[in-house]
Design an enzyme around this catalytic site. Structure first.
Site, mmCIF file in Angstrom:
data_model
loop_
_atom_site.group_PDB
_atom_site.id
_atom_site.type_symbol
_atom_site.label_atom_id
_atom_site.label_comp_id
_atom_site.label_asym_id
_atom_site.label_seq_id
_atom_site.Cartn_x
_atom_site.Cartn_y
_atom_site.Cartn_z
ATOM 1 C CG HIS A 169 209.391 68.904 101.390
ATOM 2 N ND1 HIS A 169 208.692 70.068 101.554
ATOM 3 C CD2 HIS A 169 209.743 68.858 100.081
ATOM 4 C CE1 HIS A 169 208.603 70.700 100.389
ATOM 5 N NE2 HIS A 169 209.234 69.982 99.481
ATOM 6 C CD GLU B 260 229.485 44.735 99.573
ATOM 7 O OE1 GLU B 260 228.356 44.878 100.066
ATOM 8 O OE2 GLU B 260 229.732 43.931 98.670
ATOM 9 C CE LYS C 148 226.806 36.593 100.776
ATOM 10 N NZ LYS C 148 227.110 36.335 99.363
HETATM 11 C C1 G6Q Z 1 228.912 42.525 96.262
HETATM 12 C C2 G6Q Z 1 228.847 41.679 97.430
HETATM 13 C C3 G6Q Z 1 227.482 41.146 97.775
HETATM 14 C C4 G6Q Z 1 226.984 40.035 96.852
HETATM 15 C C5 G6Q Z 1 225.753 39.400 97.447
HETATM 16 C C6 G6Q Z 1 225.159 38.324 96.564
HETATM 17 O O1 G6Q Z 1 229.926 42.981 95.791
HETATM 18 O O2 G6Q Z 1 229.770 40.688 97.336
HETATM 19 O O3 G6Q Z 1 226.524 42.176 97.813
HETATM 20 O O4 G6Q Z 1 226.721 40.549 95.575
HETATM 21 O O5 G6Q Z 1 226.054 38.872 98.706
HETATM 22 O O6 G6Q Z 1 226.084 37.327 96.273
HETATM 23 P P1 G6Q Z 1 225.755 36.243 95.198
HETATM 24 O O7 G6Q Z 1 225.595 36.919 93.868
HETATM 25 O O8 G6Q Z 1 226.922 35.295 95.204
HETATM 26 O O9 G6Q Z 1 224.478 35.585 95.619
#
Ligand code: G6Q
Length: 548
Positions: A384, A353, A512
């Site tokens: 394995h 990411e 999202k």
């Molecule tokens: C991490 C990303 C992503 C995020 C999640 C949860 O660096 O941005 O993994 O942590 O989408 O986001 P919230 O904490 O805002 O719910």
């Protein structure tokens, strides 16, 4: 910044690669009996052996030139001192402030953030002690025995990975669960065996708007209310960790039970903040602080040690060597400790990411490869399963082997068998098996000359497969803190060299957004035509065939 591929060190590395690409590591080891001495480093209780790489002293010196010419030292200072290096979101990147154990202030927009960091840590201590000691009581007056962290991505993977890694230090009789998946099976299966009177939920969401988390939190709240038939139960059974305090309060969580998050902490770097509350409750605040201490010591090492002796920088430049000069497309993490079974998944997010980007800080499309595919599994399981491909497949997959010298469960000879496998694998990846050895092996097994001739090619192993080896004295909270920070700074260093922003995640946000829009269509049974024909067709088929 000058384009990466125009830097003198890059050009020199290209030439160097051509001159050295046919060299076999096996020969390098035969020619230099002190190779381990030249290519290993120690930091506290961690040893990094990087001698099983396709390198010589000149390679390392050119790779260090590349780091220097990319301005690594300046960028490092910018990060530690709170400059807004996450330029696309106009944010500082200060997970290091969360584990700053010195008394030095850290400023963001002229404001020292350390007093707030310390006060949240105090609050974590207060809450975790009250829950662990049984003082915190549920709605019916019973102490808590199950903690459920509801969060996803960065608000889940770190707490899961660390809680699993530190399982032997967890409080007996206290269980910690993690619900991340919006698939109802995750929350339902978790709740099935829990007692509502004795369960505490931590809703971990920086934004407090992530649909997966909020939906799971609502389902948990409904379950609690159905069982307690008591509206006030929510206050006693829900804690939140959120930057968006209003949203957490709107959910019904008492203001005093909301822990702060700051916009200068990225989700995937947030386990050091109160997102790590489930860890602190499980292993105790002293151990959580040891985790921070271990990370802080690695921070200091990364910030101050010369690049040539800097563990995160060494891992980073070796990764660049294979990614950019040998076209390796993936990198495998192979921990040999049961407790580290979520470590590869954690750094799959941490790395992919962060460095899965193709636009430079200057807004240009990169003309070189950036972050590789990170994958992995417990090494012993992998042996394995997929190691066959590592040894004889057609891809080059650099590997990191990680093991503690001491087991936290010293029973019989288990641990030395594990270690024997550990040492055997990195050695064999490096040596491979040549024709002479393959023929000899078959002869020893009693095959005829004719069969040997037919069979030996399939027994050949190319060898020359690079790996790093990390030995920890033991998997203590402090060593784990250092290990995580080691990889975080590796990722940072690579991001600097690739000239990308390692701290935003536009694709996560896009996911999202698009899901929210499709959710709306599905909920209202809209037979849509606004997507591509495949998506429209799939949605229509789903709506026709679902019972919802
Ligand atoms: C991490 C990303 C992503 C995020 C999640 C949860 O660096 O941005 O993994 O942590 O989408 O986001 P919230 O904490 O805002 O719910």
């Amino acid at each position: 910044m000058e384009n990466l591929t125009d830097l003198p060190a890059w050009q020199a590395l290209l030439k160097h690669k051509k001159q050295t690409e046919n060299v076999q590591m096996r020969d390098l080891f035969e020619q230099d009996e002190n190779r381990f001495e030249s290519f290993h480093l120690r930091f506290n209780d961690i040893l990094l052996d990087y001698s099983k790489n396709r390198i010589n002293k000149e390679t390392m010196s050119l790779l260090m030139d590349l780091a220097k010419q990319s301005g690594l030292k300046d960028w490092t200072e910018k990060m530690f001192s709170g400059e807004k290096i996450n330029h696309t979101e106009n944010r500082a990147v200060l997970h290091t402030a969360l584990r700053n154990r010195s008394n030095e202030p850290v400023y963001v927009d002229g404001q020292d953030v350390m007093p707030e960091v310390k006060s949240e840590l105090e609050k974590m201590r207060e809450y975790s002690e009250s829950i662990r000691s049984g003082q915190w009581l549920g709605y019916s007056g019973k102490p808590i025995i199950d903690i459920v962290n509801i969060g996803v991505g960065g608000s889940d993977l770190g707490p899961v990975m660390v809680s699993e890694a530190l399982y032997p230090y967890g409080k007996v009789g206290l269980r910690v669960h993690f619900v991340s998946n919006v698939d109802p099976s995750h929350i339902c299966n978790t709740l099935r065996d829990l007692d509502p009177e004795r369960t505490l939920f931590i809703v971990s969401s920086k934004s407090f708007t992530t649909q997966d988390t909020i939906m799971n939190a609502h389902t948990a709240r409904d379950w609690l209310l159905e069982n307690s038939r008591n509206e006030t139960a929510v206050a006693k059974h829900f804690i939140a960790v959120a930057a968006n305090v209003e949203a957490a309060m709107a959910f019904g969580i008492k203001e005093e039970n909301i822990f702060k998050m700051w916009d200068w902490v990225g989700g995937r770097y947030s386990l050091w903040s109160s997102i790590g509350l489930s860890i602190a409750i499980y292993v105790g605040m002293d151990r959580f602080e040891s985790l921070l201490q271990g990370a802080y010591e690695m921070d200091e090492h990364f910030r101050n040690a010369p690049l040539e002796e800097n563990l995160p920088v060494i891992l980073a430049v070796l990764g660049i060597w294979y990614n950019n000069f040998y076209d390796a497309e993936s990198h495998v993490l192979l921990p040999y400790d049961q407790h580290l079974h979520r470590f590869p998944a954690y750094f799959q997010q941490g790395d992919m990411e962060s460095n899965g980007k193709s636009i430079t800080r200057d807004g240009e499309k990169v003309d070189y490869a950036t972050g590789p595919i990170i994958w992995g599994e417990l090494g012993i399981t992998g042996q394995h399963a997929f190691y066959q491909n590592l040894h004889q497949g057609t891809h080059l997959v650099p590997a990191d082997f990680i093991v503690p010298i001491e087991s936290l469960n010293p029973v019989g000879n288990h641990h030395i068998v594990l270690l024997a496998n550990f040492f055997a694998q990195s050695r064999t990846l490096m040596t491979g098996k040549n024709e002479e050895e393959a023929r000899q092996e078959l002869a020893d097994e009693g095959y005829s000359e004719e069969d040997i001739e037919r069979l030996y090619p399939s027994r050949l192993m190319q060898g020359n497969k690079p790996s790093n080896t990390i030995l920890l004295k033991a998997l203590t909270p402090k060593a784990l803190g250092s290990l995580i920070a080691l990889y975080e700074h590796k990722i940072f260093t690579q991001g600097v060299i690739w000239n990308i922003n390692s701290y935003d995640q536009p694709a996560v946000e896009l996911g999202k957004k698009v899901a929210a829009s499709i959710y709306d269509d599905l909920k209202h049974h809209k037979l849509v035509d606004d997507y591509d024909d495949s998506t429209n067709g799939l949605i229509k088929y789903f709506l026709k065939n679902s019972n919802d």
